[in-house]
Design a protein around this motif. Structure first.
Motif, mmCIF file in Angstrom:
data_model
loop_
_atom_site.group_PDB
_atom_site.id
_atom_site.type_symbol
_atom_site.label_atom_id
_atom_site.label_comp_id
_atom_site.label_asym_id
_atom_site.label_seq_id
_atom_site.Cartn_x
_atom_site.Cartn_y
_atom_site.Cartn_z
ATOM 1 N N ALA A 168 0.257 6.102 -7.389
ATOM 2 C CA ALA A 168 -0.725 7.188 -7.290
ATOM 3 C C ALA A 168 -0.462 8.330 -8.278
ATOM 4 C CB ALA A 168 -0.781 7.719 -5.858
ATOM 5 N N ASN A 224 -5.728 -0.253 -6.948
ATOM 6 C CA ASN A 224 -5.309 0.064 -5.572
ATOM 7 C C ASN A 224 -5.774 -0.947 -4.533
ATOM 8 O OD1 ASN A 224 -3.846 2.434 -6.051
ATOM 9 N ND2 ASN A 224 -5.717 3.651 -6.144
ATOM 10 N N GLN A 265 0.832 -1.209 0.000
ATOM 11 C CA GLN A 265 0.000 0.000 0.000
ATOM 12 C C GLN A 265 0.867 1.259 0.000
ATOM 13 O OE1 GLN A 265 -2.361 -0.952 3.485
ATOM 14 N NE2 GLN A 265 -4.187 -1.370 2.234
ATOM 15 N N LYS A 266 1.951 1.221 0.750
ATOM 16 C CA LYS A 266 2.881 2.351 0.779
ATOM 17 C C LYS A 266 3.504 2.556 -0.601
ATOM 18 C CE LYS A 266 6.985 4.093 3.188
ATOM 19 N NZ LYS A 266 8.011 3.801 4.241
ATOM 20 N N GLY A 314 0.964 4.141 -2.940
ATOM 21 C CA GLY A 314 0.794 5.557 -2.651
ATOM 22 C C GLY A 314 1.954 6.400 -3.142
#
Length: 350
Positions: free
Chosen positions: A48, A71, A40-41, A44
């Motif tokens: 993203a 995502n 997830q990091k 991002g």
């Protein structure tokens, strides 16, 4: 006394795998959650900005569902579950290049599926999109985004040709799966198409990791991918029913038979995994990640479908159930707990 000691010893040996899995469960779950947070990091930080740019120039072909798939599903689970499992089997840490490539493969997946299922592109048009030396100009936003991820995956893959060849195999499997829209397929033909689709996808996802899977390992990954596709169809039974797509699940009249197929395939392939010759510790970790991330959840869904069967005279009839009855929500705390229990009690062990 000796009889009771022997009986107790037999009981302990018979249930040792359950004890072992129960003791190791917190560590397994913690490890998977840590892998998810790490991914997830990465999403991002690196993905993203790509998505933000794509959305700002969107011609309408990209929707919220596409971003969610990247995502929250494929771009997350492919590296965090499959990728990490591939790495631990060989005792490796995931490199930044492998994470980039694996993430891009995951991000490509939903977009690629939509070329067939939503955009209804011709087979030739989709084939042109996955050629490295393609002559087709990508004009739609979703095609351009797919192109960005495809090129980035190739840049970070250890063997570009291996990745492209594997993607072409996924393409052929997708073309084959179109037969499910027309219906009228035999059970054996459905198995062949289902397993081909899942097996080719698993091998595609592995192409960005070293060493290259060959021989028995390649067969194992194909076979486990085949079961993953069956698991996917079990969860997607409502969507497939609504779309009129024939699967092993929509055709089934007794969920117990489906459970047996799923469970027996897992037992067979788990045994194959231990016969590869890798350290048992690595193999256990590899299978634990797949169990917590994919397979144990499927047993929860099978339980729900079996409950529906009891409501209709012990015959499963996919046409008779509501959306709520067919969709298994794995985000509820109760189903998460059930999944953990299934990992301990029902997912096969050596």
């Amino acid at each position: 006394m000796r009889f009771f000691i022997n009986l107790f010893s037999l009981y302990i040996m018979t249930h040792l795998h359950i004890l072992s899995k129960t003791i190791g469960l917190p560590g397994t779950i913690s490890g998977v959650l840590n892998n998810i947070r790490k991914q997830q990091k990465f999403l991002g930080q690196y993905i993203a900005p790509i998505l933000k740019d794509a959305i700002s120039n969107n011609d309408g072909s990209l929707g919220d569902a596409d971003i969610k798939k990247i995502n929250g599903y494929y771009g997350l689970a492919v590296p965090a579950i499959l990728g990490e499992a591939f790495c631990v089997l060989h005792g490796n840490e995931m490199s930044l290049a492998a994470r980039w490539a694996s993430t891009c493969q995951g991000a490509m997946t939903g977009l690629f599926d939509d070329f067939f299922d939503k955009d209804y592109l011709s087979d030739d048009a989709v084939e042109q999109l996955i050629k490295i030396d393609k002559t087709l100009t990508t004009t739609r936003s979703n095609q351009k985004l797919f192109d960005i991820f495809y090129k980035k995956a190739l840049e970070n893959a250890p063997d570009k040709k291996l990745l492209q060849d594997a993607l072409f195999d996924v393409y052929k499997a997708q073309v084959e799966s179109k037969k499910q829209e027309a219906g009228g397929l035999s059970t054996e033909e459905l198995k062949r198409i289902t397993f081909y689709k899942g097996g080719s996808s698993a091998l595609f996802y592995h192409t960005v990791f070293s060493p290259e899977a060959i021989g028995k390992e390649k067969k194992l990954l194909y076979d486990l991918g085949a079961v993953m596709q069956l698991a996917n169809d079990i969860f997607d039974v409502y969507k497939d029913r609504e779309a009129g797509i024939q699967t092993l699940v929509t055709d089934e009249t007794h969920i117990g038979k489906l459970r047996s197929l799923f469970s027996n395939k897992l037992k067979e392939h788990y045994t194959d995994a231990f016969n590869l010759g890798y350290p048992q510790k690595n193999t256990h970790k590899f299978l634990n990640i797949l169990s917590i991330g994919i397979f144990s959840r499927c047993f929860v869904c099978l339980d729900q479908l079996e409950q529906n069967e009891k409501l209709t005279g012990n015959v499963f009839d996919v046409k008779k159930y509501s959306r709520q009855q067919l969709i298994c929500d794995m985000d509820t705390k109760m189903n998460m707990l059930r999944s953990a229990k299934k990992h301990v009690a029902e997912v096969p062990w050596r």
